[in-house]
Design a protein around this motif. Structure first.
Motif, mmCIF file in Angstrom:
data_model
loop_
_atom_site.group_PDB
_atom_site.id
_atom_site.type_symbol
_atom_site.label_atom_id
_atom_site.label_comp_id
_atom_site.label_asym_id
_atom_site.label_seq_id
_atom_site.Cartn_x
_atom_site.Cartn_y
_atom_site.Cartn_z
ATOM 1 N N PRO A 1 0.850 -1.125 0.169
ATOM 2 C CA PRO A 1 -0.440 0.351 0.340
ATOM 3 C C PRO A 1 0.697 1.736 0.127
ATOM 4 C CG PRO A 1 -0.363 -1.371 1.944
ATOM 5 C CD PRO A 1 0.799 -1.883 1.311
ATOM 6 N N ASP A 2 2.173 0.916 0.414
ATOM 7 C CA ASP A 2 2.826 2.178 -0.048
ATOM 8 C C ASP A 2 3.662 2.738 -1.614
ATOM 9 O OD1 ASP A 2 2.367 2.996 3.182
ATOM 10 O OD2 ASP A 2 4.189 1.284 3.638
ATOM 11 N N SER A 3 3.697 1.878 -1.788
ATOM 12 C CA SER A 3 4.271 1.876 -3.081
ATOM 13 C C SER A 3 3.163 2.751 -4.222
ATOM 14 C CB SER A 3 4.686 0.960 -3.998
ATOM 15 O OG SER A 3 3.464 -0.237 -3.883
ATOM 16 N N SER A 4 3.595 3.473 -5.111
ATOM 17 C CA SER A 4 3.031 4.116 -6.167
ATOM 18 C C SER A 4 3.149 3.404 -7.052
ATOM 19 C CB SER A 4 3.195 5.863 -5.889
ATOM 20 O OG SER A 4 4.904 5.607 -6.838
ATOM 21 N N VAL A 5 2.589 4.224 -7.969
ATOM 22 C CA VAL A 5 2.922 3.345 -10.029
ATOM 23 C C VAL A 5 3.553 4.180 -10.341
ATOM 24 C CG1 VAL A 5 1.048 3.699 -11.999
ATOM 25 C CG2 VAL A 5 -0.260 3.683 -9.737
ATOM 26 N N LEU A 6 3.842 5.161 -10.105
ATOM 27 C CA LEU A 6 5.339 5.953 -10.594
ATOM 28 C C LEU A 6 6.529 4.576 -10.387
ATOM 29 C CD1 LEU A 6 6.605 7.804 -11.743
ATOM 30 C CD2 LEU A 6 7.260 9.616 -9.967
ATOM 31 N N ASP A 7 6.612 4.020 -8.489
ATOM 32 C CA ASP A 7 7.462 3.489 -8.036
ATOM 33 C C ASP A 7 7.688 1.602 -8.929
ATOM 34 O OD1 ASP A 7 8.863 5.486 -6.124
ATOM 35 O OD2 ASP A 7 6.784 4.732 -4.568
ATOM 36 N N LEU A 8 6.236 1.296 -9.307
ATOM 37 C CA LEU A 8 6.538 0.622 -10.164
ATOM 38 C C LEU A 8 6.591 0.208 -11.240
ATOM 39 C CD1 LEU A 8 2.539 -1.062 -8.886
ATOM 40 C CD2 LEU A 8 4.800 -1.861 -7.620
ATOM 41 N N VAL A 9 6.012 0.997 -12.143
ATOM 42 C CA VAL A 9 7.049 1.889 -13.522
ATOM 43 C C VAL A 9 8.029 2.163 -13.431
ATOM 44 C CG1 VAL A 9 6.715 2.796 -15.606
ATOM 45 C CG2 VAL A 9 4.647 2.549 -13.957
ATOM 46 N N SER A 10 8.652 2.775 -12.340
ATOM 47 C CA SER A 10 10.339 2.866 -12.648
ATOM 48 C C SER A 10 10.665 1.705 -12.326
ATOM 49 C CB SER A 10 10.180 3.327 -11.104
ATOM 50 O OG SER A 10 11.598 3.997 -11.224
ATOM 51 N N ASN A 11 10.573 0.846 -11.548
ATOM 52 C CA ASN A 11 11.571 -0.898 -11.496
ATOM 53 C C ASN A 11 11.217 -1.309 -12.590
ATOM 54 O OD1 ASN A 11 11.788 0.429 -8.966
ATOM 55 N ND2 ASN A 11 10.745 -0.586 -8.668
ATOM 56 N N ALA A 12 10.106 -1.408 -13.277
ATOM 57 C CA ALA A 12 9.717 -2.119 -14.649
ATOM 58 C C ALA A 12 10.721 -1.788 -15.462
ATOM 59 C CB ALA A 12 8.084 -2.174 -15.143
ATOM 60 N N TRP A 13 10.563 -0.157 -15.807
ATOM 61 C CA TRP A 13 11.475 0.106 -17.083
ATOM 62 C C TRP A 13 13.200 0.066 -16.382
ATOM 63 C CZ3 TRP A 13 10.322 0.567 -21.593
ATOM 64 C CH2 TRP A 13 9.016 0.600 -21.465
ATOM 65 N N ALA A 14 13.599 -0.204 -14.865
ATOM 66 C CA ALA A 14 15.078 -0.011 -14.882
ATOM 67 C C ALA A 14 14.993 -2.023 -15.527
ATOM 68 C CB ALA A 14 15.515 0.191 -13.341
ATOM 69 N N GLY A 15 14.081 -2.606 -14.715
ATOM 70 C CA GLY A 15 14.476 -4.300 -14.941
ATOM 71 C C GLY A 15 14.802 -4.460 -17.374
ATOM 72 N N PHE A 16 13.377 -3.344 -17.953
ATOM 73 C CA PHE A 16 13.788 -3.788 -19.084
ATOM 74 C C PHE A 16 14.650 -3.147 -19.828
ATOM 75 C CE2 PHE A 16 8.790 -3.842 -18.690
ATOM 76 C CZ PHE A 16 9.135 -5.744 -19.372
ATOM 77 N N GLY A 17 15.027 -2.038 -19.014
ATOM 78 C CA GLY A 17 16.865 -1.120 -19.379
ATOM 79 C C GLY A 17 18.345 -1.739 -19.605
ATOM 80 N N ALA A 18 17.526 -2.437 -17.963
ATOM 81 C CA ALA A 18 19.083 -3.223 -17.260
ATOM 82 C C ALA A 18 19.154 -4.675 -18.818
ATOM 83 C CB ALA A 18 19.268 -3.369 -16.436
ATOM 84 N N ALA A 19 18.135 -5.553 -19.268
ATOM 85 C CA ALA A 19 18.247 -6.585 -19.463
ATOM 86 C C ALA A 19 18.513 -6.303 -20.937
ATOM 87 C CB ALA A 19 16.832 -7.491 -19.114
#
Length: 112
Positions: free
Chosen positions: A4-22
């Motif tokens: 409940p403490d995470s935001s949509v921006l945090d989730l999207v940011s983490n997803a793009w970090a994963g895609f970018g690094a992979a």
């Protein structure tokens, strides 16, 4: 999504970090280095994605703060993915001859 403490921006940011690094180093290497092979590509994707996951969600801290607070996860993921692609491609002997021939053919077509 379950936090409940995470935001949509945090989730999207983490997803793009994963895609970018992979996939970021993989795309760059596939365009500029003819020595990359399938094993190096797979190693880079796995190492990049796992680095980001561990960087964000792992139990590691620096001065009491999560690593992602110090440095965005894509940076170490991108670096380690690049190293993995290069090292594994070198250790496993580079691409097959058919792939090298296709690379040379496309290079000639681009230089016309």
């Amino acid at each position: 999504a379950s936090n409940p403490d995470s935001s949509v921006l945090d989730l999207v940011s983490n997803a793009w970090a994963g895609f970018g690094a992979a996939f970021g180093p993989l795309v760059i290497f596939s365009l500029i280095w003819r020595g990359m092979n399938r094993n190096g590509a797979v190693a880079g994707m796995v190492v990049g994605a796992l680095t980001v996951i561990l960087w964000i969600y792992g139990p590691f801290q620096m001065n009491g703060m999560a690593l992602n607070s110090w440095l965005f996860a894509i940076v170490p993921g991108f670096i380690l993915s690049t190293i993995a692609i290069f090292a594994v491609s070198i250790m496993t002997g580079g691409p097959r001859e058919s792939v090298s021939a296709k690379y040379r053919e496309m290079e000639l077509n681009l230089n016309k």
